[in-house]
Design a protein around this motif. Structure first.
Motif, PDB file in Angstrom:
ATOM      1  N   HIS A   7      26.897  44.739  52.860  1.00  0.00           N
ATOM      2  CA  HIS A   7      28.142  43.627  52.294  1.00  0.00           C
ATOM      3  C   HIS A   7      28.939  43.271  50.983  1.00  0.00           C
ATOM      4  N   GLN A   8      27.462  42.474  50.021  1.00  0.00           N
ATOM      5  CA  GLN A   8      27.781  42.476  48.954  1.00  0.00           C
ATOM      6  C   GLN A   8      28.600  43.334  48.039  1.00  0.00           C
ATOM      7  N   ILE A  14      35.564  44.197  46.881  1.00  0.00           N
ATOM      8  CA  ILE A  14      37.597  43.166  47.072  1.00  0.00           C
ATOM      9  C   ILE A  14      37.552  42.851  45.932  1.00  0.00           C
ATOM     10  N   ALA A  15      36.647  42.022  45.720  1.00  0.00           N
ATOM     11  CA  ALA A  15      36.936  40.637  44.650  1.00  0.00           C
ATOM     12  C   ALA A  15      37.199  41.417  43.496  1.00  0.00           C
ATOM     13  N   LEU A  16      36.713  42.513  43.480  1.00  0.00           N
ATOM     14  CA  LEU A  16      38.088  43.649  41.873  1.00  0.00           C
ATOM     15  C   LEU A  16      38.550  43.823  41.974  1.00  0.00           C
ATOM     16  N   GLN A  23      39.931  51.418  39.552  1.00  0.00           N
ATOM     17  CA  GLN A  23      38.856  52.184  40.347  1.00  0.00           C
ATOM     18  C   GLN A  23      38.623  51.307  42.042  1.00  0.00           C
ATOM     19  N   ALA A  24      39.066  49.972  41.649  1.00  0.00           N
ATOM     20  CA  ALA A  24      38.068  49.356  43.073  1.00  0.00           C
ATOM     21  C   ALA A  24      39.407  49.933  44.078  1.00  0.00           C
ATOM     22  N   GLN A  25      40.290  49.456  44.085  1.00  0.00           N
ATOM     23  CA  GLN A  25      41.120  49.833  44.435  1.00  0.00           C
ATOM     24  C   GLN A  25      41.229  51.275  45.020  1.00  0.00           C
ATOM     25  N   GLN A  26      40.755  52.351  44.504  1.00  0.00           N
ATOM     26  CA  GLN A  26      41.265  53.523  44.335  1.00  0.00           C
ATOM     27  C   GLN A  26      39.793  53.924  45.788  1.00  0.00           C
ATOM     28  N   ASN A  66      43.843  39.431  49.109  1.00  0.00           N
ATOM     29  CA  ASN A  66      43.636  37.867  48.404  1.00  0.00           C
ATOM     30  C   ASN A  66      43.555  37.356  50.256  1.00  0.00           C
ATOM     31  N   LYS A  67      43.998  37.875  51.313  1.00  0.00           N
ATOM     32  CA  LYS A  67      44.321  36.797  52.109  1.00  0.00           C
ATOM     33  C   LYS A  67      43.056  37.467  52.881  1.00  0.00           C
TER      34      LYS A  67
END
Length: 189
Positions: A7-8, A14-16, A23-26, A66-67
């Motif tokens: 979970h962390q 998500i924060a990245l 890379q996080a989005q990918q 962000n929502k």
């Protein structure tokens, strides 16, 4: 014990992604794209159009990331965006839900159930694909996604009675398709 670290990790990812880390989005896209394509495919017959809708859905996911408030499943949040994207696509591109306003429809929840073991997943998907768009949309939202008729009515801007009617008609058409396919498999047609 592994639930907390996973979970962390998801929260960090998500924060990245909120900070536009590609890379996080990918990683998010890679993790969820096949499931979300399956969701889109349930509503949209053509695989290429379903892929287009999924990609548009992921653009909305990243735009509104962000929502996300971490108050439920991240996958469920993405799934809901995909469903709304499919509804929007069908409204704009097809605009023929074939809704029938029948306010006092009686839905028999004890309709006869056919043994589905005889059919492949492709057979079942093809039967659902053969439903008119309005029937298919309501059937998917109710039977597959688990929405209640009131929620479906709000999502599709129809009455609750229309939602119940569409589901009833979808079930009848599916039952007839099942009978026809069983007869075909048994060589009795």
């Amino acid at each position: 014990m592994k639930v907390i670290p996973l979970h962390q990790e998801e929260k960090k990812l998500i924060a990245l992604a909120v900070d536009h880390n590609r890379q996080a989005q990918q990683q998010i896209y890679t993790k969820f794209s096949s499931q979300m394509l399956s969701v889109c495919r349930q509503y949209i017959n053509d695989l290429h159009h379903a892929e287009d809708v999924m990609i548009t859905g992921f653009m909305k996911v990243f735009t509104h990331l962000n929502k996300f408030e971490h108050k439920g499943s991240f996958e469920g949040w993405i799934r809901r965006i995909m469903i709304y994207e499919c509804i929007d696509y069908l409204r704009v591109k097809k605009n023929n839900f074939n809704h029938q306003d029948i306010e006092d429809i009686r839905v028999n929840e004890n309709e006869s159930v056919y043994e589905m073991e005889d059919f492949s997943a492709d057979d079942i998907q093809n039967m659902i694909d053969n439903l008119p768009n309005g029937y298919k949309m309501v059937f998917n939202l109710y039977a597959i996604e688990g929405y209640k008729h009131q929620e479906i009515a709000e999502m599709l801007n129809i009455s609750e009675g229309t939602s119940k009617s569409q589901l009833s008609h979808a079930r009848k058409l599916l039952q007839q398709q099942i009978i026809d396919l069983k007869n075909k498999l048994n060589g009795t047609t």
